[in-house]
Design a protein around this motif. Sequence first.
Motif, PDB file in Angstrom:
ATOM      1  N   GLY A 164       0.803  -1.218   0.000  1.00 26.69           N
ATOM      2  CA  GLY A 164       0.000   0.000   0.000  1.00 26.69           C
ATOM      3  C   GLY A 164       0.828   1.255   0.000  1.00 26.69           C
ATOM      4  O   GLY A 164       0.370   2.310   0.432  1.00 26.69           O
TER       5      GLY A 164
ATOM      6  N   THR B 200       0.734   7.880  -7.039  1.00 26.36           N
ATOM      7  CA  THR B 200       0.235   6.524  -7.237  1.00 26.36           C
ATOM      8  C   THR B 200       0.292   5.762  -5.924  1.00 26.36           C
ATOM      9  O   THR B 200       1.312   5.796  -5.225  1.00 26.36           O
ATOM     10  CB  THR B 200       1.076   5.777  -8.286  1.00 26.36           C
ATOM     11  N   VAL B 201      -0.795   5.085  -5.596  1.00 28.46           N
ATOM     12  CA  VAL B 201      -0.880   4.295  -4.373  1.00 28.46           C
ATOM     13  C   VAL B 201      -0.929   2.816  -4.753  1.00 28.46           C
ATOM     14  O   VAL B 201      -1.683   2.412  -5.635  1.00 28.46           O
ATOM     15  CB  VAL B 201      -2.135   4.675  -3.553  1.00 28.46           C
ATOM     16  N   GLY B 202      -0.114   2.006  -4.074  1.00 23.21           N
ATOM     17  CA  GLY B 202      -0.069   0.583  -4.373  1.00 23.21           C
ATOM     18  C   GLY B 202      -1.267  -0.170  -3.811  1.00 23.21           C
ATOM     19  O   GLY B 202      -2.015   0.355  -2.983  1.00 23.21           O
TER      20      GLY B 202
ATOM     21  N   ALA C 246       0.303  -1.200  -7.309  1.00 21.52           N
ATOM     22  CA  ALA C 246       0.258  -0.528  -8.610  1.00 21.52           C
ATOM     23  C   ALA C 246       1.540  -0.798  -9.383  1.00 21.52           C
ATOM     24  O   ALA C 246       2.570  -1.182  -8.817  1.00 21.52           O
ATOM     25  CB  ALA C 246       0.057   0.971  -8.429  1.00 21.52           C
TER      26      ALA C 246
ATOM     27  N   GLN D 136      -3.470   0.678 -11.421  1.00 22.66           N
ATOM     28  CA  GLN D 136      -3.803  -0.037 -10.192  1.00 22.66           C
ATOM     29  C   GLN D 136      -4.002  -1.507 -10.540  1.00 22.66           C
ATOM     30  O   GLN D 136      -4.659  -1.820 -11.543  1.00 22.66           O
ATOM     31  CB  GLN D 136      -5.081   0.518  -9.571  1.00 22.66           C
TER      32      GLN D 136
ATOM     33  N   GLU E 159      -4.243  -5.874  -9.042  1.00 17.91           N
ATOM     34  CA  GLU E 159      -4.501  -6.764  -7.929  1.00 17.91           C
ATOM     35  C   GLU E 159      -3.213  -7.026  -7.162  1.00 17.91           C
ATOM     36  O   GLU E 159      -2.129  -7.074  -7.745  1.00 17.91           O
ATOM     37  CB  GLU E 159      -5.082  -8.087  -8.432  1.00 17.91           C
TER      38      GLU E 159
ATOM     39  N   ALA F  22       0.802  -7.700  -8.500  1.00 17.47           N
ATOM     40  CA  ALA F  22       1.918  -6.850  -8.073  1.00 17.47           C
ATOM     41  C   ALA F  22       2.986  -7.681  -7.366  1.00 17.47           C
ATOM     42  O   ALA F  22       4.186  -7.491  -7.575  1.00 17.47           O
ATOM     43  CB  ALA F  22       1.411  -5.742  -7.159  1.00 17.47           C
TER      44      ALA F  22
END
Length: 326
Positions: free
Chosen positions: A71, A85-87, A89, A144, A146, A150
């Motif tokens: 995250g 960008t937020v994981g 991702a 983004q 799943e 990632a």
Amino acid sequence: MDKSGERLDGSGLDGQVRRGVAGSDPAPATAPSGAVPVGAELIAAHYVARRWTLTSKAARPFIHLLCLPGGGIAEIGQSGQTMRTVGPALVWLPAGSADYLEVSAGTTAQLLQLRAGTWHRYLPPSAEAAYLALEGAGGILALQVEADLAATIARSIAAIAAEVATPARSGAASIMSAELSLCVLRFWRLFAGDGTRNEESSSTEILSRFRRLLEERYQQHLRVSDYARLLGTTPDRLHALCSRELKRSPSELIQQRLVREAATRLEAGTIAVKQIAFALGFTDTAYFSRFFRKHTGEAPGAWRRRVAARARAGRSRPTLNFADWP
């Protein structure tokens, strides 16, 4: 980060970043990034944000693929604007597309570094379509994904980092090729769905990819059907597109690219015609001479002498009997 980027804030990184750079031949992990096509870096979580500039002379030739498996947060700076960008991702940064990359405090990330125009050396022919599409990406792609995907790509980047850090181990290049192929193909699949595939298959896109592919492969003397297969289209469609848009058939473009290169090399120095023929993929010097004469009206040696004579007289070089490669 290795030299494909310059660290602006180096605090807290000792012992926390694992990195490696790979070349087409085994080389120490400390090899300069400018000479090699693939590098990988693991970025451990830390209590301060870290930033890398991507505008340096060393960084500009490289494409970067950032993986945020958890995250965490990454910020990309571009022309005075920022993208956050937020994981989980994945972020694809074409060469020269961003000013800097910043990983926030507490973020774990993996970074793949690919030298534009050369990283295909590690890919099998089956990944050619993915390479052409990604190499030609015109802007930053932030997606983004799943958490499982990632995590899978993060493991591939980690495996690449391990291999480039110890390139002398048996099978290092093969393992890198396999992991890089999986990483690239999985990312390519994300934006190669039906909607974007229609766009990618437009006339302009196919012709652009054909030009790039021909620049890389003209010395291999591939057939039109080979190029069509690599481009994911049919020979008939490729012929129709080239004839309509460029007023030349694919065969003519392939031949003209070879003639143009041959003329350039003949004009550039005194390398033997036989050596030039071999460098351009011709195994028979006599056939090369006939091929060159067919397109220019002169044998290679006569062309070289005429160019030299015109240069001594202060006159411009002779023109070829076809339009320059577009």
